[in-house]
Design an enzyme around this catalytic site. Structure first.
Site, mmCIF file in Angstrom:
data_model
loop_
_atom_site.group_PDB
_atom_site.id
_atom_site.type_symbol
_atom_site.label_atom_id
_atom_site.label_comp_id
_atom_site.label_asym_id
_atom_site.label_seq_id
_atom_site.Cartn_x
_atom_site.Cartn_y
_atom_site.Cartn_z
ATOM 1 N N SER A 66 0.844 -1.190 0.000
ATOM 2 C CA SER A 66 0.000 0.000 0.000
ATOM 3 C C SER A 66 0.880 1.240 0.000
ATOM 4 C CB SER A 66 -0.891 0.011 1.250
ATOM 5 O OG SER A 66 -1.540 1.259 1.419
ATOM 6 N N TYR A 94 -2.205 -0.444 10.450
ATOM 7 C CA TYR A 94 -2.201 -0.789 9.026
ATOM 8 C C TYR A 94 -0.886 -0.353 8.382
ATOM 9 C CZ TYR A 94 -3.906 -1.107 4.194
ATOM 10 O OH TYR A 94 -4.077 -1.427 2.868
#
Length: 305
Positions: free
Chosen positions: A173, A186
């Site tokens: 990501s 995350y």
């Protein structure tokens, strides 16, 4: 080797590699054939994982689908077969559990064969401030988003090394390259995924296993439901990405042995800038592009009853 000789050698190779990269911007690398490859995709029951499965199947690959969602797997398998794929294998696997990964991996090796393209795509997100994040969800984030990569590599990398042939794909990501407000766990898991993939890639290069490739994918928000509610402040600069577009770019990157893929392309400039400007400037730009408050309206994927 003499210091000066090695220095000249490094400078020569540096210039060569830079020119090579510039050439590939004009004349893209030839796409490799993935027909006959055994491709394992985690998180194949929906979203980008499903689209990657369909695209690999259409290219003649044998696809091995992993997901914890049985209904999602069945639907992906049905769609793949509708598109003409015949070599589709589905397995229920909870990637957050090491023993489950090893058990299902052994089953795959016996029933299908050695995986030659591994796509670690499964992921989860908490979407809360760190202090408000339950310990159980923080642990789940780390187990799915990074620990599962360890176990899948342990299961399938040895065969790739033995044959000097394979491809390791990490769907990370853009949050694995910079911190984001309300995504602390995350971000930690995605930073780890990027660092882990880069480190193993260096191990392969050191061992001379040049046939084992690595592709690290770092996209901005993808419109799959995982980040429902989040909105880009300036969509023309950092748009929410459509899954079909992302999947096609990933397939192309894999087939061209591209080491890292950032989506959208504006991220290449933004992250290059991040590494040379002061921290206060980074925080200023984070507010400008909207990463400080993009999670304020976060809802996430709706859970089925």
């Amino acid at each position: 080797m003499n210091f000066f000789l090695e220095t000249f050698k490094v400078i020569g190779l540096l210039v060569y590699y830079l020119l090579e990269s510039l050439m590939f911007l004009v004349v893209p690398r030839r796409k490799k054939n993935v027909s006959g490859e055994i491709v394992l995709i985690t998180g194949a029951g929906n979203g980008v994982g499903r689209l990657l499965s369909l695209k690999f199947a259409s290219l003649g690959a044998t696809v091995v689908l992993w997901d914890i969602n049985q209904e999602g797997l069945k639907e992906t398998s049905r769609l793949a077969r509708e598109n003409g794929a015949v070599r589709v294998h589905c397995y229920i696997c909870d990637c957050s559990k090491r023993q489950d990964v090893y058990r299902v991996a052994d089953q795959v090796k016996k029933e299908v064969g050695d995986v030659s393209i591994l796509v670690n795509n499964a992921g989860v997100v908490t979407g809360k401030r760190f202090i408000d994040s339950p310990d159980s969800l923080v642990e789940k984030t780390m187990e799915v988003n990074i620990m599962a990569h360890f176990w899948t590599y342990k299961a399938f990398l040895p065969a790739m090394i033995a044959s000097n042939h394979g491809h390791l794909v990490s769907i990370a990501s853009s949050a694995g390259l910079t911190g984001v407000n309300q995504l602390s766990d995350y971000c930690a898991s995605k930073f780890a995924a990027v660092g882990f993939a880069e480190s193993v890639d260096l191990e392969m290069r050191y061992l001379g296993k040049t046939g084992v490739k690595t592709t690290i994918v770092c996209p901005y928000i993808i419109n799959t439901g995982m980040f429902d509610g989040c909105r880009a402040k300036w969509p023309s600069l950092l748009p929410t990405l459509e899954p079909e577009y992302v999947a096609e770019k990933i397939i192309t990157a894999i087939r061209r042995d591209q080491e890292i893929l950032l989506l959208p392309r504006s991220l290449y400039f933004l992250f290059a800038l991040k590494n040379i400007v002061p921290v206060k400037v980074c925080a200023l730009l984070a507010g400008y592009v909207g990463s400080l408050n993009m999670m304020d309206s976060f809802k996430g994927r709706a859970k089925k009853d």
